[in-house]
Design a protein around this motif. Sequence first.
Motif, PDB file in Angstrom:
ATOM      1  N   GLN A 169       0.691  -1.377   0.205  1.00 52.81           N
ATOM      2  CA  GLN A 169       0.021  -0.009  -0.070  1.00 52.81           C
ATOM      3  C   GLN A 169       0.947   1.276  -0.048  1.00 52.81           C
ATOM      4  O   GLN A 169       0.728   2.228  -0.859  1.00 52.81           O
ATOM      5  CB  GLN A 169      -0.991   0.044   1.277  1.00 52.81           C
ATOM      6  CG  GLN A 169      -1.477   1.368   1.611  1.00 52.81           C
ATOM      7  CD  GLN A 169      -2.919   1.211   1.947  1.00 52.81           C
ATOM      8  OE1 GLN A 169      -3.618   0.243   1.656  1.00 52.81           O
ATOM      9  NE2 GLN A 169      -3.568   2.311   2.238  1.00 52.81           N
ATOM     10  N   TYR A 170       1.791   1.118   0.643  1.00 51.37           N
ATOM     11  CA  TYR A 170       2.820   2.334   0.812  1.00 51.37           C
ATOM     12  C   TYR A 170       3.938   2.517  -0.131  1.00 51.37           C
ATOM     13  O   TYR A 170       4.763   3.126  -0.140  1.00 51.37           O
ATOM     14  CB  TYR A 170       3.276   2.728   2.306  1.00 51.37           C
ATOM     15  CG  TYR A 170       2.018   3.126   3.064  1.00 51.37           C
ATOM     16  CD1 TYR A 170       1.701   4.636   2.808  1.00 51.37           C
ATOM     17  CD2 TYR A 170       1.327   2.450   3.856  1.00 51.37           C
ATOM     18  CE1 TYR A 170       0.410   4.902   3.555  1.00 51.37           C
ATOM     19  CE2 TYR A 170       0.138   2.880   4.441  1.00 51.37           C
ATOM     20  CZ  TYR A 170      -0.331   4.129   4.110  1.00 51.37           C
ATOM     21  OH  TYR A 170      -1.479   4.559   4.989  1.00 51.37           O
ATOM     22  N   GLU A 192      16.528  -4.600   4.019  1.00 46.04           N
ATOM     23  CA  GLU A 192      17.803  -4.114   4.378  1.00 46.04           C
ATOM     24  C   GLU A 192      17.806  -2.499   4.206  1.00 46.04           C
ATOM     25  O   GLU A 192      18.901  -1.948   4.921  1.00 46.04           O
ATOM     26  CB  GLU A 192      18.820  -4.447   3.122  1.00 46.04           C
ATOM     27  CG  GLU A 192      18.970  -6.080   3.091  1.00 46.04           C
ATOM     28  CD  GLU A 192      19.573  -6.676   4.332  1.00 46.04           C
ATOM     29  OE1 GLU A 192      20.519  -6.013   5.075  1.00 46.04           O
ATOM     30  OE2 GLU A 192      19.206  -7.805   4.632  1.00 46.04           O
ATOM     31  N   SER A 193      16.773  -1.888   4.214  1.00 48.81           N
ATOM     32  CA  SER A 193      16.630  -0.593   4.355  1.00 48.81           C
ATOM     33  C   SER A 193      16.532   0.207   5.891  1.00 48.81           C
ATOM     34  O   SER A 193      16.343  -0.700   6.570  1.00 48.81           O
ATOM     35  CB  SER A 193      15.274   0.041   3.596  1.00 48.81           C
ATOM     36  OG  SER A 193      14.088  -0.258   4.109  1.00 48.81           O
ATOM     37  N   ALA A 194      16.541   1.409   6.037  1.00 50.35           N
ATOM     38  CA  ALA A 194      16.600   2.050   7.245  1.00 50.35           C
ATOM     39  C   ALA A 194      14.905   1.668   7.997  1.00 50.35           C
ATOM     40  O   ALA A 194      15.046   1.212   9.099  1.00 50.35           O
ATOM     41  CB  ALA A 194      16.756   3.439   7.416  1.00 50.35           C
ATOM     42  N   ASN A 195      14.057   1.602   7.253  1.00 47.66           N
ATOM     43  CA  ASN A 195      12.714   1.338   7.574  1.00 47.66           C
ATOM     44  C   ASN A 195      12.528  -0.034   8.218  1.00 47.66           C
ATOM     45  O   ASN A 195      12.110  -0.539   9.161  1.00 47.66           O
ATOM     46  CB  ASN A 195      11.722   1.698   6.592  1.00 47.66           C
ATOM     47  CG  ASN A 195      11.165   2.985   6.843  1.00 47.66           C
ATOM     48  OD1 ASN A 195      11.668   4.026   7.464  1.00 47.66           O
ATOM     49  ND2 ASN A 195      10.533   3.439   5.505  1.00 47.66           N
ATOM     50  N   GLY A 196      13.139  -0.979   6.929  1.00 45.82           N
ATOM     51  CA  GLY A 196      13.016  -2.346   7.357  1.00 45.82           C
ATOM     52  C   GLY A 196      13.872  -2.706   8.660  1.00 45.82           C
ATOM     53  O   GLY A 196      13.390  -3.588   9.562  1.00 45.82           O
ATOM     54  N   LYS A 197      15.072  -2.288   8.943  1.00 47.60           N
ATOM     55  CA  LYS A 197      15.802  -2.346  10.038  1.00 47.60           C
ATOM     56  C   LYS A 197      15.146  -1.841  11.645  1.00 47.60           C
ATOM     57  O   LYS A 197      15.350  -2.458  12.303  1.00 47.60           O
ATOM     58  CB  LYS A 197      17.283  -1.652   9.990  1.00 47.60           C
ATOM     59  CG  LYS A 197      17.972  -2.378   8.902  1.00 47.60           C
ATOM     60  CD  LYS A 197      19.545  -2.157   9.210  1.00 47.60           C
ATOM     61  CE  LYS A 197      20.157  -3.230   8.218  1.00 47.60           C
ATOM     62  NZ  LYS A 197      20.674  -2.557   7.062  1.00 47.60           N
ATOM     63  N   ASP A 247       4.968   3.489   9.979  1.00 47.29           N
ATOM     64  CA  ASP A 247       6.330   4.067   9.968  1.00 47.29           C
ATOM     65  C   ASP A 247       6.769   4.655   8.461  1.00 47.29           C
ATOM     66  O   ASP A 247       7.633   5.610   8.496  1.00 47.29           O
ATOM     67  CB  ASP A 247       7.159   2.651  10.098  1.00 47.29           C
ATOM     68  CG  ASP A 247       8.672   3.156  10.090  1.00 47.29           C
ATOM     69  OD1 ASP A 247       8.945   3.885  10.944  1.00 47.29           O
ATOM     70  OD2 ASP A 247       9.599   2.355   9.446  1.00 47.29           O
ATOM     71  N   ASN A 248       5.944   4.390   7.371  1.00 44.55           N
ATOM     72  CA  ASN A 248       6.207   4.792   6.121  1.00 44.55           C
ATOM     73  C   ASN A 248       5.711   6.096   5.729  1.00 44.55           C
ATOM     74  O   ASN A 248       5.633   6.790   4.599  1.00 44.55           O
ATOM     75  CB  ASN A 248       5.506   3.792   5.221  1.00 44.55           C
ATOM     76  CG  ASN A 248       6.576   2.598   5.222  1.00 44.55           C
ATOM     77  OD1 ASN A 248       7.940   2.673   5.306  1.00 44.55           O
ATOM     78  ND2 ASN A 248       5.877   1.570   5.507  1.00 44.55           N
ATOM     79  N   LEU A 249       4.774   6.392   6.969  1.00 44.30           N
ATOM     80  CA  LEU A 249       3.990   7.755   6.701  1.00 44.30           C
ATOM     81  C   LEU A 249       4.822   9.153   6.733  1.00 44.30           C
ATOM     82  O   LEU A 249       5.668   9.094   7.737  1.00 44.30           O
ATOM     83  CB  LEU A 249       2.677   8.071   7.585  1.00 44.30           C
ATOM     84  CG  LEU A 249       1.692   7.009   7.552  1.00 44.30           C
ATOM     85  CD1 LEU A 249       0.631   7.249   8.219  1.00 44.30           C
ATOM     86  CD2 LEU A 249       1.046   6.806   6.006  1.00 44.30           C
ATOM     87  N   LYS A 250       4.487  10.184   5.785  1.00 48.32           N
ATOM     88  CA  LYS A 250       5.173  11.479   5.960  1.00 48.32           C
ATOM     89  C   LYS A 250       4.299  12.247   6.917  1.00 48.32           C
ATOM     90  O   LYS A 250       3.288  12.201   6.917  1.00 48.32           O
ATOM     91  CB  LYS A 250       5.274  11.914   4.412  1.00 48.32           C
ATOM     92  CG  LYS A 250       6.477  11.183   3.558  1.00 48.32           C
ATOM     93  CD  LYS A 250       6.514  11.824   2.205  1.00 48.32           C
ATOM     94  CE  LYS A 250       5.557  12.193   1.576  1.00 48.32           C
ATOM     95  NZ  LYS A 250       5.000  11.018   0.747  1.00 48.32           N
ATOM     96  N   GLU A 251       5.014  13.420   7.186  1.00 46.34           N
ATOM     97  CA  GLU A 251       4.360  14.385   8.275  1.00 46.34           C
ATOM     98  C   GLU A 251       3.046  14.863   7.371  1.00 46.34           C
ATOM     99  O   GLU A 251       2.084  15.068   7.920  1.00 46.34           O
ATOM    100  CB  GLU A 251       5.192  15.430   8.611  1.00 46.34           C
ATOM    101  CG  GLU A 251       4.749  16.230   9.857  1.00 46.34           C
ATOM    102  CD  GLU A 251       5.260  17.421  10.126  1.00 46.34           C
ATOM    103  OE1 GLU A 251       6.391  17.424   9.811  1.00 46.34           O
ATOM    104  OE2 GLU A 251       4.633  18.190  11.021  1.00 46.34           O
TER     105      GLU A 251
END
Length: 381
Positions: free
Chosen positions: A37-38, A62-67, A87-91
Motif C-alpha cells: 500500500q505504501y 535491508e533499508s532503514a525502515n526495514g531495520k 512508519d512509512n507515513l510522511k508528516e
Amino acid sequence: MMTSEKKDLITIKEASLFATKYIGKNVTTANILYLVQYGKVKKYGENGSTLICKSDLVTYYESANGKREIEWKEKLGSDLNWTLSFDNLKEADTTKHVHRLHPYKGKYIPQLVEYFLDNHIDNFKKDVYFQKGDIVLDPFSGSGTTMVQACEMGMHAIGIDVSAFNALIGNCKVMKYDITNIIIETNRITKKLKQFVYNSHIREFDEELTQKLYEFNNLYFPVPEYKYRLHHKEINEKEYSAKYEKEFLPIYQELVSKYGIKLKQDNYKTFLDKWYLPNVRSEINCVYDEIQKIQNSDTKKIISVILSRTIRSCRATTHADLATLVEPVTTTYYCHKHGKMCKPLFSILKWWETYTKDTIKRLKNFRQPLIFTNFSFHCSF
Ligand SMILES: C[S@@+](CC[C@H](N)C(=O)[O-])C[C@H]1O[C@@H](n2cnc3c(N)ncnc32)[C@H](O)[C@@H]1O
C-alpha cells in the motif's frame, strides 16, 4: 517486466512466510499488504491475485525502515503489529487537510483511526467495525480526529469532550462552511490589521532591526561557514555566542529607544499578559475585536481558531523553547536552532496571513472528496 524479476514473484502469503524466515521475526500478511500500500514493494497482478517480488522484500528489510521494524520486534516481541507503526507515513500524510487546523498535543494520527474504522489495508482482517452511513461515537474526541476520518469515510460522527476549546477545534474541522464568507471576513480583518501595523512604529522598527541582524549575522555567523566550523569543533559555541549576543545588545537597545518600543506589558496576571510583547498583544486585541463583528457564527468560529493558532506562534520565546516555555524573551538572542542571532516577534501579521491562507486551503481540500452528507456533532459540558 524482466524475466529475472518474474522468477521471484510470490503471493502475499508466501511473502509473509519468506519475510518471517528472512528476518527471523513474525511478519503477517497484513504487514506485507501495508508495504504494498505504501509503495515499499511493487505490486504485480490484480483482484486478489496480488504478487510481489522477493528481491523487493529483501531490499526493504535491508533499508532503514526495514531495520527499524526488526529492531522494534527484537525489543517488543515478534508479535508486534508493525502495520500500526505507520512508519512509512510522511508528516504531510499525518497532518493532511483539516488535521492541521490547530496544534493539539494528544492528537492521534488519522491513519490509525482509519485502520480501526474500516481496515482496508488488511484484506485478511475479519473485524471491519463500521460501514458507510453508520454512526461513530467518540466520547473523548479531543481535536476531532475520529470525527474527521468518519466523515471522510462516509460515516456520521458524534464527538464529546469535556474541554470547550477541544470541542471548538473538533467542530471547526467537520463543519460545513460558506468559504466565500470566510474569505471576505478574513480579508476585512487583514486589512484592519495592516492599518493597525502601519499606524504604529513597529514596522519601521522591525525592518531596521531585521537589516541590522542580517548584517551582524553575515559578519559573525556566516552561512554555511559558521555551522561548518561548529560541526568541526573549531568554535566553542557557548563562549562565542555569548560574546556576540552581548555585542549586539546595545544595537538592539538603541533601536528600541529610537522607536519608543515597549517590551513588557504593565501587569503579568494572565498568560496573555506575560507571554506577549505589548505590540503583539494590541494586535491580538485588534483582530479579536474584528472577529466579534462577524455575523455568520460558523465563520466566526473558524476565524477564532485561526487567531488562536496565530497567538500560539507569537509567544515571546526563543525558537528552541517553543514547546517548553521557560521565561519570556524580550531581547535579541543567539538561537541554537538556527545558529545565528534571532529576535522575538513584534507583530502577528505574518503568522495571521500564513494561517489564514493555510486554513482556507485545508478547508477546501477536505470538502472536495466528500461524497456523503455527514452530520457531526460535538458537545462540551
Ligand atoms: C488523548 S485526547 C483524545 C485525542 C483525540 N483522539 C485526537 O486525535 O485529537 C483525550 C481527550 O479526552 C478528553 N476527556 C478527558 N476526560 C474526559 C471526560 N470525563 N469526558 C469527556 N472528555 C474527556 C480530554 O479533554 C481530551 O481532549
